[in-house]
Design a protein around this motif. Sequence first.
Motif, PDB file in Angstrom:
ATOM      1  N   UNK A 140       8.247  -8.872  17.886  1.00  0.00           N
ATOM      2  CA  UNK A 140       7.276  -9.700  17.161  1.00  0.00           C
ATOM      3  C   UNK A 140       6.698 -10.764  18.084  1.00  0.00           C
ATOM      4  N   UNK A 141       7.559 -11.393  18.873  1.00  0.00           N
ATOM      5  CA  UNK A 141       7.073 -12.428  19.804  1.00  0.00           C
ATOM      6  C   UNK A 141       6.108 -11.840  20.825  1.00  0.00           C
ATOM      7  N   UNK A 142       6.478 -10.672  21.358  1.00  0.00           N
ATOM      8  CA  UNK A 142       5.596 -10.031  22.349  1.00  0.00           C
ATOM      9  C   UNK A 142       4.278  -9.594  21.705  1.00  0.00           C
ATOM     10  N   UNK A 143       4.349  -9.142  20.465  1.00  0.00           N
ATOM     11  CA  UNK A 143       3.125  -8.732  19.770  1.00  0.00           C
ATOM     12  C   UNK A 143       2.188  -9.911  19.524  1.00  0.00           C
ATOM     13  N   UNK A 144       2.764 -11.042  19.149  1.00  0.00           N
ATOM     14  CA  UNK A 144       1.916 -12.207  18.874  1.00  0.00           C
ATOM     15  C   UNK A 144       1.138 -12.635  20.106  1.00  0.00           C
ATOM     16  N   UNK A 145       1.795 -12.563  21.267  1.00  0.00           N
ATOM     17  CA  UNK A 145       1.155 -13.062  22.491  1.00  0.00           C
ATOM     18  C   UNK A 145       0.503 -11.945  23.289  1.00  0.00           C
ATOM     19  N   UNK A 146       0.010 -10.910  22.618  1.00  0.00           N
ATOM     20  CA  UNK A 146      -0.675  -9.861  23.372  1.00  0.00           C
ATOM     21  C   UNK A 146      -1.786  -9.260  22.522  1.00  0.00           C
ATOM     22  N   UNK A 147      -2.671  -8.527  23.201  1.00  0.00           N
ATOM     23  CA  UNK A 147      -3.733  -7.842  22.480  1.00  0.00           C
ATOM     24  C   UNK A 147      -3.263  -6.483  22.002  1.00  0.00           C
ATOM     25  N   UNK A 148      -2.564  -5.775  22.887  1.00  0.00           N
ATOM     26  CA  UNK A 148      -2.011  -4.476  22.520  1.00  0.00           C
ATOM     27  C   UNK A 148      -0.565  -4.492  22.963  1.00  0.00           C
ATOM     28  N   UNK A 149       0.291  -4.933  22.104  1.00  0.00           N
ATOM     29  CA  UNK A 149       1.679  -5.120  22.506  1.00  0.00           C
ATOM     30  C   UNK A 149       2.417  -3.811  22.692  1.00  0.00           C
ATOM     31  N   UNK A 150       3.725  -3.892  23.031  1.00  0.00           N
ATOM     32  CA  UNK A 150       4.510  -2.683  23.221  1.00  0.00           C
ATOM     33  C   UNK A 150       4.779  -1.929  21.916  1.00  0.00           C
ATOM     34  N   UNK A 151       5.021  -0.654  22.028  1.00  0.00           N
ATOM     35  CA  UNK A 151       5.507   0.262  20.986  1.00  0.00           C
ATOM     36  C   UNK A 151       4.523   0.570  19.863  1.00  0.00           C
ATOM     37  N   UNK A 152       4.089  -0.452  19.132  1.00  0.00           N
ATOM     38  CA  UNK A 152       3.106  -0.205  18.067  1.00  0.00           C
ATOM     39  C   UNK A 152       2.284  -1.465  17.874  1.00  0.00           C
ATOM     40  N   UNK A 153       1.281  -1.378  17.012  1.00  0.00           N
ATOM     41  CA  UNK A 153       0.481  -2.564  16.712  1.00  0.00           C
ATOM     42  C   UNK A 153       0.637  -2.923  15.258  1.00  0.00           C
ATOM     43  N   UNK A 154       0.653  -4.209  14.992  1.00  0.00           N
ATOM     44  CA  UNK A 154       0.790  -4.666  13.620  1.00  0.00           C
ATOM     45  C   UNK A 154      -0.222  -5.775  13.390  1.00  0.00           C
ATOM     46  N   UNK A 155      -1.120  -5.554  12.430  1.00  0.00           N
ATOM     47  CA  UNK A 155      -2.162  -6.552  12.186  1.00  0.00           C
ATOM     48  C   UNK A 155      -2.621  -6.443  10.732  1.00  0.00           C
ATOM     49  N   UNK A 156      -3.733  -7.075  10.410  1.00  0.00           N
ATOM     50  CA  UNK A 156      -4.266  -6.963   9.057  1.00  0.00           C
ATOM     51  C   UNK A 156      -5.584  -6.214   9.120  1.00  0.00           C
TER      52      UNK A 156
END
Length: 655
Positions: free
Chosen positions: A123-139
Amino acid sequence: MASLPYTPSFDASFLDRGVDPCVDFYKFACGNWIRLNPIPPDQARWDVYAKLHTDNLRFLWGILEQASKPSPGRSPNEQKIGDYFSACMDETGIERAGAVPLEPELEAIAALQKVTELPPLLARLHLASQRGPLFEFTSSQDYADSNRVIAFAMAGGLGLPDRDYYVKTDAKSQETRAKYREHLVRMFQLLGDSRAKSNAEAQTVMDMETSLAKASLTRVEKRDPYKLFHKLSEGELTKLTSRFPWPAYWSALGIPAQTVTNVTEPRFFEEVERLLETHSIGDWKVYLRWHLARERSPFLSSAFVRANFDFYSKYLRGVAEMQPRWKRCVQYVDRDLGEALGQVFAEKTFSPETKARALAMTKEIEKAMETDLQQLSWMGPETKKQAQAKLHAIVNKIGYPDKWRDYSAVKIVRADFLGDVDRALIFESKRELNKIGKPLDRTEWEMTPPTVNAYYDPQMNDINFPAGVLEPPLFDPRMDDAPNYGNTGSTIGHELTHGFDDEGRQFDAHGNLKDWWTAKDAQQFEQRAACVVDQYAQYTVVDDIKINSKLTEGEDVADLGGTMLAYMAWKDATRGKDLKPAGGFSPDQRFFIGMAQWACGDERPESKRVNAITNPHSPLEDRVNGVVSNMPEFQRAFSCKAGQPMVRAQACRVW
Ligand SMILES: [Zn+2]
C-alpha cells in the motif's frame, strides 16, 4: 521565452511536390517537413505534436525559472512549482545523495518476515508511485452507474511495456527479454548486490513477471469493457485472494474497507493468489526491490538515471541521447503539479477569443454529426434516436478546467527532490482514492493544459481539448477555415467519433455500459468497422510487422469519421461564401493538406516496434493515407483516378 514561436497551420514549404498526391498523399503533404526536421538525438519520434510539445516545454521552463527565484512575493502555487523545479535541477545534491533516498523503503522491504505482511508495505509503495508493483488499486466510475465512484483493482506489476513481451517466441522478443534481464542485473548491482546474486534475482523477477503476464489480458481484449467489469463484494474478493489480507491493505492506504471493488481481471488476481502461495518471502523481497528501483530511478543519481535510460529509451526505443535535465524537470512538474503550472500556461497563451473560436468549431462539427446521423442509411430509427441523445449529451471541455486543483496539501521542499516526488505522488493517489463513494466531479480533466493531445471519455461522455493542442500549427486563428477545419476540425471530429467507435458505442448518453443498439444495427456497425480493420491490417509498421488493426480499430474509425465530419462541417460553415484558391491550391486541397500536416513526422524503427505492440494509434502515414484513400471528396479535390493508391476500390465508411 516570452511567447511561443509561431508556425502557420498550412505551410506549402513542407510539401514534396515531386510526389503525386494520388500515389502517396502523406509524402506529398509532409515530405519536406520530414527532410527539414530530422529526429533530434533525444527523441524517439519527431512530429508536429512532439515539436509543439517541446516548444511548450521551453515556454514552461521560462515560467519555472522565474518561479524558482525564492522571492517573498511568490503565490503558494509559484512556491510549489518553483521549489519543485529547483529541487529537480539540483543535480549536485541529487548526485551526492546516490541511493540514500531509497533506504527507508529498502529497509522496510528487508524487514519483511512473511507473505501476510506484504499488504501494508505494498500500500505504501502504491501510494508513492504511478504504477506500483504487482497490481494497481485506484478509483473509477462504476461501468453500470457512471455517477458512482468505486474502487478498482487492476492488473499491473510488469517491467516491460506489455504482457506480449513475455510470451512472444520470435527472435526479437527473445533478444528483448535477454536485454531486460541484463538491465535487471545492472539495477540489482546498483542496489549493492553481487553479480552472482543479481543474476539469480533477475531470474526470480523474470519468473514472477512472466506468470503475471500470462494471466493478463491482451490490449485487444481490454478494449471490451465487459471483460473488465467484475464487481466483487469484500467476501468475494477475499475468496479470490485469500492469502492477501485486504483490510490491512486498505487501512494502510487510509481508506475504509471496501464493500465493492471492480476487479478488472479476476484471472490475474487468481495468479497473484497462486504466486503468494508458491513464492517465498525472499522472492517477494526481490520483486519489490526491483519495482521500487524501477519506479524511482529517474529521480535518483546519474547511475540510476543512466541505467533506466539505457534500457527503456536507448535499447527499447532507439533514442541516442538523454533529454537535457531542464526538459525532464519541466515534465516532472507537469506530471506532479500539472494544474498549478498549467494555470499560468493557460493565462499566458490561451485567449478567450481562441477558446470561443474552438468552441464554435466544435459546435459546427457536432451539428455535422447530427446531420450525418439523420442521413445514415444503415441505422434504424430506434438506434438513431439513442445516438442523437448521446451526441447531444456530450460535454465540450476546451482549454483548461473551470475549477483548478487545490495543491495546498502538498508540501514541497526546495532541497528534497525525491521527497517532493513522493509527497506529490501520495497526494495524487489519495486524491483519487478519496473519490470513492463521493459524488462524481464532472469538471475534472485527465490532461494538463499544456498537453498537446485530446481525449474522449466514454463514462464522462465528454471531449477534452487542452490549451496545448489548440495552438498553431494545429489550430491557427490567423489562418482561414480550410486548413483549420482540416487539422483541428478533424481532431474534434475524431474525439466525437470515439463516442461511437467499437468501444465508445457500448456506453449510453449517461456514460453507462448499456446496449442501446438494435441487433440489426449493431451488426451493420460491426460490418462497416470490419472494413476498416481489414484495410489497416495490410499496412506495415516496421520490418515485417503489420498493424494489429484489432488494437487500432477505434482510432482508425475515429480518424476516418473525424475527417468526414470536419469536411461536412467546413462545407456547412462556408456555404455561400466565395472561397478562393491560395498558393496554387483550391480550398478543398487546402482542407486536405491541413488535415495531413498535423501528422508530419518520423519515428525511430525501435520505437515503431514498441508502438506496434502498445499504441492503439496507427503509424502517422497510415493515419493520413488510410483516411483519404476512403474519401471520394479527397479524390475529387486532387483529380485522382481509379486504380491509383489513394483510391481504394472498396472504400470503407462507418460514420
Ligand atoms: Zn483517439
